[in-house]
Design a protein around this motif. Structure first.
Motif, mmCIF file in Angstrom:
data_model
loop_
_atom_site.group_PDB
_atom_site.id
_atom_site.type_symbol
_atom_site.label_atom_id
_atom_site.label_comp_id
_atom_site.label_asym_id
_atom_site.label_seq_id
_atom_site.Cartn_x
_atom_site.Cartn_y
_atom_site.Cartn_z
ATOM 1 N N GLN A 81 1.857 9.612 -0.764
ATOM 2 C CA GLN A 81 2.464 9.020 -1.965
ATOM 3 C C GLN A 81 1.463 8.954 -3.118
ATOM 4 O OE1 GLN A 81 4.062 5.283 -0.404
ATOM 5 N NE2 GLN A 81 6.152 6.079 -0.591
ATOM 6 N N ASP A 125 12.967 -2.622 5.430
ATOM 7 C CA ASP A 125 11.530 -2.406 5.469
ATOM 8 C C ASP A 125 10.838 -3.438 6.331
ATOM 9 O OD1 ASP A 125 11.590 -0.161 3.816
ATOM 10 O OD2 ASP A 125 11.809 -1.444 2.078
ATOM 11 N N ARG A 144 2.145 4.961 1.502
ATOM 12 C CA ARG A 144 2.302 5.726 2.724
ATOM 13 C C ARG A 144 1.694 7.105 2.496
ATOM 14 N NH1 ARG A 144 8.394 4.675 4.170
ATOM 15 N NH2 ARG A 144 8.372 2.480 4.746
ATOM 16 N N GLY A 173 13.149 9.110 4.744
ATOM 17 C CA GLY A 173 12.676 7.766 5.050
ATOM 18 C C GLY A 173 11.183 7.607 4.842
ATOM 19 N N GLY A 177 9.514 7.934 2.072
ATOM 20 C CA GLY A 177 9.168 7.257 0.828
ATOM 21 C C GLY A 177 8.972 8.203 -0.345
ATOM 22 N N LYS A 178 9.859 9.151 -0.494
ATOM 23 C CA LYS A 178 9.730 10.106 -1.595
ATOM 24 C C LYS A 178 10.070 9.487 -2.943
ATOM 25 C CE LYS A 178 12.304 13.267 0.540
ATOM 26 N NZ LYS A 178 12.257 12.798 1.944
ATOM 27 N N SER A 179 11.060 8.594 -2.961
ATOM 28 C CA SER A 179 11.530 8.077 -4.258
ATOM 29 C C SER A 179 10.415 7.410 -5.063
ATOM 30 C CB SER A 179 12.653 7.059 -4.070
ATOM 31 O OG SER A 179 13.437 7.396 -2.977
ATOM 32 N N GLY A 236 0.837 -1.202 0.000
ATOM 33 C CA GLY A 236 0.000 0.000 0.000
ATOM 34 C C GLY A 236 0.861 1.237 0.000
HETATM 35 P P1 ADP Z 1 12.981 9.314 1.255
HETATM 36 O O1 ADP Z 1 13.525 9.594 -0.107
HETATM 37 O O2 ADP Z 1 11.720 10.040 1.538
HETATM 38 O O3 ADP Z 1 13.993 9.525 2.325
HETATM 39 P P2 ADP Z 1 12.906 6.621 0.347
HETATM 40 O O4 ADP Z 1 12.203 6.867 -0.916
HETATM 41 O O5 ADP Z 1 14.355 6.387 0.279
HETATM 42 O O6 ADP Z 1 12.607 7.783 1.364
HETATM 43 O O7 ADP Z 1 12.169 5.415 1.077
HETATM 44 C C1 ADP Z 1 12.534 4.987 2.354
HETATM 45 C C2 ADP Z 1 12.190 3.531 2.519
HETATM 46 O O8 ADP Z 1 10.781 3.353 2.576
HETATM 47 C C3 ADP Z 1 12.695 2.677 1.372
HETATM 48 O O9 ADP Z 1 13.334 1.552 1.898
HETATM 49 C C4 ADP Z 1 11.425 2.289 0.634
HETATM 50 O O10 ADP Z 1 11.530 1.024 0.033
HETATM 51 C C5 ADP Z 1 10.380 2.299 1.715
HETATM 52 N N1 ADP Z 1 9.029 2.571 1.209
HETATM 53 C C6 ADP Z 1 8.669 3.590 0.408
HETATM 54 N N2 ADP Z 1 7.340 3.563 0.154
HETATM 55 C C7 ADP Z 1 6.861 2.491 0.812
HETATM 56 C C8 ADP Z 1 5.541 1.921 0.947
HETATM 57 N N3 ADP Z 1 4.479 2.462 0.346
HETATM 58 N N4 ADP Z 1 5.436 0.809 1.699
HETATM 59 C C9 ADP Z 1 6.515 0.267 2.326
HETATM 60 N N5 ADP Z 1 7.754 0.739 2.224
HETATM 61 C C10 ADP Z 1 7.938 1.853 1.494
#
Ligand code: ADP
Ligand code: MG
Ligand code: ZN
Length: 591
Positions: free
Chosen positions: A49, A332, A46, A69, A71-73, A44
């Motif tokens: 997103q 994760d 976060r 952390g 989940g921006k990517s 799902g």
């Molecule tokens: P940010 O760039 O915001 O610091 P990242 O994109 O690096 O964060 O994501 C951080 C972690 O969260 C990664 O390990 C990613 O796989 C995990 N993640 C991102 N979106 C989800 C989601 N919807 N459900 C579970 N894990 C997620």
């Protein structure tokens, strides 16, 4: 006309913001869900997103502010796979790009990067793919320098745009565009031309920290005024935050950790963060000697062993891993019930990210920092050469020193978010045991420190924090003590807090000296010394009321009763405070 423009932008922004971006009936909604599951293997979304992905796929420009952390990517990686063509991701650091590429490779996503170190062949291959109708590359990571300096690359990009193959421009760490930001990068200025060159391509700016002033500046810089701005809350309601003063006695400190693992966290899974690889390995051995199932994880392990450790932890064979910050990538595990910082994080940002690995399943989890002043110098000697290294460190020290404010309020103010501590629901130590706030005047202690430092200098000696406290408490070399400086009646632990406060506030400062094997941190007068010595100046420190027995003169005693001294909101007694502060300021750490 300017006013009219502003009004139109405001209206546009209100209209955009009022749409329900979390809808699941967009034309692409099914595909989005399917890619999330089949390619990213996630169940799902976060917070924010889905909203960001939908807005981006609607070709809207978006700025997404979300803690590290969070989940921006995924917010650009997923749209990149939904849309035909190629998406460009601008990222400031090659190491960040490499991390992402590794993760994408594991998911079989076709992504590459261009940097100053790319070989000619790689560059050629990528640039051919850009203008190839049947090109398969979905994500291309580039540094801003590459964009700004390579005319050839920009030409290809224009050609790709002409072919309708440029699907999205994502800009990571977008606050670097703004001069108001903490790490402005001149090369980000060049990104200002992109909107005019590629008007039909949606832009997505991502950052963890942005005040509204910076956000407006960034929009202006990128020519995306009035664009959608999504701001995720830093708040993780299920995380309980606590800071404990740890014993300066190693065995006692270990025992405290063992007790936590064997009682409070019995049968639960967690992470214990340390600063250096050496500490990391030692702590693992110590905990194993106490019959605990523990692994360790750091950058020096070979990849095979690392993934073995990771697996044993995932399956529960290890209750916890002792780790340096290298342990993070791709972590994760949803049911992490505790994250213990056995030593400080480098910054609030790091702390937020590391502690944030707890409770991803939204069930209650705990984030505990075991704090001791000596740890500050372990880190400061590592980070002082970085531009904002010390300031970042002092921010997290201030978090640890605070015995009064809601931990969430402190984190929120760091992330520029308004926060009402009522909403904490007693999910932090300071809210759980609310105590009267007392202001203590520590000006005279500051002046005492200056006396001790000057006296030492007169003897041609520089003082580490350890030696300064010793001299203050009438210990150590006799010639470093000063008669007119009274020995405190409060415990050493409190004395340490006073010194930490003076350091964080700029009344003291660290003075770094290199030796062939290490860096040593000495304390000297800080930039605010002149103020501290002026007659009217008062240096005030907030401590919890319990720490000040009624009837005590605040200006003369922080606390005269050892049992009632400030304990940073923990139940721990202050036995530790009578023991010596272990001096680790003269060791160099390699993490
Ligand atoms: P940010 O760039 O915001 O610091 P990242 O994109 O690096 O964060 O994501 C951080 C972690 O969260 C990664 O390990 C990613 O796989 C995990 N993640 C991102 N979106 C989800 C989601 N919807 N459900 C579970 N894990 C997620
Ligand atoms: Mg990121
Ligand atoms: Zn709170």
């Amino acid at each position: 006309i300017e006013k009219l423009k502003d009004n139109i932008l405001l209206k546009k922004n209100q209209l955009l913001a009022s749409r329900n971006w979390a809808n699941t009936d967009f034309p692409w909604s099914r595909k989005v869900k399917e890619i999330l599951k089949s390619i990213f293997k996630l169940d799902g979304f976060r917070q924010l997103q889905l909203e960001t992905i939908n807005a981006t796929l609607s070709n809207e420009d978006v700025i997404l502010i979300m803690p590290t952390g969070g989940g921006k990517s995924l917010c650009y990686q997923l749209p990149a796979l939904v849309k035909p063509g190629m998406s460009i991701v601008v990222s400031p650091l090659v190491s960040l790009m490499e991390d992402q590429l590794m993760a994408l490779k594991a998911l079989n996503v076709n992504a590459k990067m261009l940097s100053a170190t790319s070989t000619k062949e790689e560059v050629n291959e990528i640039q051919n793919d850009m203008v190839n109708k049947n090109g398969r590359l979905k994500l291309l990571y580039v540094t801003p320098e590459k964009l700004a300096k390579s005319k050839r690359f920009m030409t290809k990009l224009q050609k790709m745009y002409g072919l309708g193959r440029l699907s999205l421009i994502a800009i990571d760490e977008v606050h670097c565009c703004s001069q108001w930001g903490h790490d402005f990068r001149p090369d980000y200025k060049f990104l200002g031309v992109l909107k005019a060159m590629f008007p039909d391509v949606p832009m997505l700016g991502l950052t963890a920290t942005s005040t509204s002033k910076i956000t407006i500046d960034v929009q202006k810089m990128l020519s995306i005024q009035g664009c959608l701005v999504f701001r995720a809350s830093f708040n993780r309601p299920n995380l309980y935050y606590e800071v404990r003063i740890k014993s300066s006695n190693q065995e006692e400190c270990l025992q405290e950790l063992v007790n936590l693992l064997k009682t409070r966290y019995k049968g639960q899974s967690g992470i214990i963060y340390t600063t250096s690889i050496k500490d990391c390995e030692q702590l693992m051995v110590d905990l194993r000697n106490k019959d605990l199932r523990i692994g360790c994880y750091h950058a020096n392990l070979d990849p095979e062993l690392r993934s073995k450790v990771h697996n044993k932890w995932l399956t529960g064979e290890y209750q916890a891993v002792v780790a340096t910050i290298a342990f993070g990538l791709g972590i994760d595990k949803p049911d992490v019930r505790f994250v213990i910082h056995h030593s400080l994080s480098k910054s609030m940002e790091n702390f937020y990210q590391e502690s944030g690995r707890a409770g991803r399943d939204n069930k209650k989890a705990e984030c505990i920092v075991l704090y001791r002043l000596a740890d500050v110098f372990k880190l400061s000697t590592m980070v002082f050469t970085q531009q904002t290294g010390l300031q970042n460190l002092y921010n997290i020290v201030a978090y640890c020193l605070d015995q009064v404010r809601c931990r969430r309020t402190i984190i929120a103010s760091y992330f520029d978010e308004a926060w009402d501590s009522q909403n904490c629901n007693a999910m932090c130590d300071n809210c759980r045991r609310p105590r009267e706030k007392k202001e203590v005047n520590v000006t005279q202690y500051c002046r005492s420190m200056y006396q001790l430092i000057s006296n030492a200098a007169g003897n041609d000696v520089k003082l580490t924090a350890q030696k300064l406290i010793d001299a203050w408490y009438g210990k150590g070399a006799g010639n470093l003590r000063v008669k007119s400086v009274p020995i405190p009646t409060f415990p050493r632990e409190t004395g340490e807090s006073v010194i930490a406060h003076l350091l964080v506030e700029g009344y003291l400062q660290e003075d770094f000296h290199f030796t062939p094997y290490s860096t040593i941190s000495y304390l000297k007068r800080g930039p605010k010394a002149a103020a501290a010595l002026s007659d009217e100046h008062r240096i005030v420190m907030n401590i919890s009321g319990k720490a000040v027995p009624p009837g005590n003169s605040l200006s003369h005693n922080v606390s005269s009763d050892k049992k009632e001294s400030p304990s940073h909101g923990t139940e721990k007694t202050n036995d530790a405070s009578r023991k010596n502060l272990s001096d680790s300021s003269n060791k160099t750490n390699s993490s």
